[in-house]
Design an enzyme around this catalytic site. Structure first.
Site: not given
Ligand SMILES: Cc1ncc(COP(=O)(O)O)c(C=O)c1O
Length: 385
Positions: A188
């Site tokens: 990210k």
């Molecule tokens: C659009 C979106 N929402 C939610 C997430 C969830 O984040 P995490 O991987 O930190 O749980 C991600 C990332 O992976 C994402 O790209």
């Protein structure tokens, strides 16, 4: 055909600086690893740069979404309108609460963000919330959605996983609704491996999320360590969604470079756009104005002929050593969702899911790496004609 380059270009590349490693080392040496003063410092710094009253550090962006839906009161029988052109976590969080995700379509290939008109069509008496995803860090129409949600008594949740420091009309994304969920996942814009943050201006939401992230205990281990509390009560059924200190320290160190890194992402995106505009087989979503507002997390392109995508990827990878990805397969088309929600039809989302290709982008990408990607696309398109 141009000479095949030998160095590979990854989709994303993480570059840690000495200050990052020092910040983590110092934390390890402090002997305090679970949530404590660095986590608190991260929350304050993040809220400050966002212009929100509160930021709550969590173990992932998924945890932030889950607790945002919980804080919005989502429970069995409640519907939440979500896009399907997103990572599965946006919809999963609703299911964790016992609610029902109801999928809305995107606007189109030029603007693959959730369509406010389709959101409005999908509202029923059971709708409690709307989730907007800022795809790739590009603002969804959260100004329009915020007004719609206000008028209809719904909570607006922003999935701002891609969008730290992106903005719309001078207001940072993640601050338009009841809560904004951010991700600190490896690839990210602000990455630490695993982690997340929830931003909110609502004091009650912040209090509830802080409680739920740590089993709804009335004091934290850090409080007890400092002698501020002897025991605790458990006042709800919560979770272990805590962030730890090394990752908070890493996020803090990396935050100091967030703005210059985003500025560089925007420059690279504009360079890509200029060159890709010459290729009639490709649609580059969003506009130059959108780029200036975006965190430019990824570089999406759309193929006018989706059936050429697999061949294009293959040429880019095998002959030019360029990695690509697909963001995103449609959530409603995954087996687990098809079984639970049969018959969902979202024409624009389905087309985007077949047409999209994400090409490499990271702040320290060099001109020659970008050139390698562009050559790979030109060659791949010629080879798949
Ligand atoms: C659009 C979106 N929402 C939610 C997430 C969830 O984040 P995490 O991987 O930190 O749980 C991600 C990332 O992976 C994402 O790209």
């Amino acid at each position: 055909m141009s000479e095949t380059p030998h160095r590979s270009v990854p989709l994303f590349d993480l570059k840690l600086e000495a200050q990052d490693i020092e910040a983590v080392t110092e934390t390890l040496q402090s002997g305090w690893l679970t949530m404590g003063p660095r986590t608190q410092e991260l929350e304050e710094a993040f809220a400050d740069q966002l212009g929100s009253r509160h930021a709550v550090a969590l173990s992932s962006g998924t945890a932030a979404l889950h607790l945002a839906y919980k804080a919005a009161g989502i429970g069995p029988g409640d519907e939440v309108i979500v896009p399907s052109f997103t990572f599965v976590a946006t919809a999963n969080g609703v299911l964790y609460c016992g609610g029902q995700p109801v999928f809305a379509d995107i606007i189109g290939l030029e603007n693959p963000s959730i369509d406010p008109a389709d959101v409005e069509r999908k509202i029923t008496p059971r709708t409690r919330a709307v989730a907007a995803v800022h795809f790739g860090g590009y603002p969804a129409a959260v100004d329009v959605l915020a007004e719609l949600c206000r008028d209809r008594g719904l909570a607006l949740i922003e999935d701002a996983a891609h969008a730290p420091s992106a903005q719309l009309d001078g207001r940072k994304l993640g601050t338009f609704g009841l809560a904004g969920a951010f991700s600190l996942f490896s690839n990210k814009v602000l990455s630490v491996g695993e982690g997340g943050l929830l931003a909110t201006d609502d004091d009650d939401v912040a209090t509830r999320v802080r409680q739920l992230r740590s089993h709804a205990m009335t004091s934290t281990t850090w409080d007890r360590h400092r002698g501020h509390a002897l025991s605790y009560d458990v006042v709800d059924i919560g979770f272990n969604y805590r962030l730890d200190e090394p990752r908070a320290a890493l996020a803090l160190a990396r935050m100091t470079r967030l703005e210059p890194e985003i500025a560089r992402r925007r420059e690279l995106t504009m360079l890509y756009r200029e060159r890709l505009a010459e290729l009639p087989d490709i649609i580059v979503p969003y506009t130059a104005e959108d780029v200036a507002r975006s965190s430019c997390y990824v570089m999406p392109i759309m193929l006018r002929e989706p059936e050429r995508r697999a061949g294009l990827c293959q040429v880019m990878r095998a002959e030019h050593h360029v990695q690509t990805s697909i963001l995103y397969p449609a959530v409603h088309e995954f087996s687990a969702y098809r079984e639970r929600f049969p018959g969902v039809s979202l024409p624009h989302t389905e087309l985007a899911a077949r047409s999209e290709l994400t090409i490499p982008l990271y702040p320290h990408m060099t001109e020659s790496e970008q050139e390698q990607v562009l050559e790979a696309i030109v060659h791949g398109l010629a080879a798949t004609k």
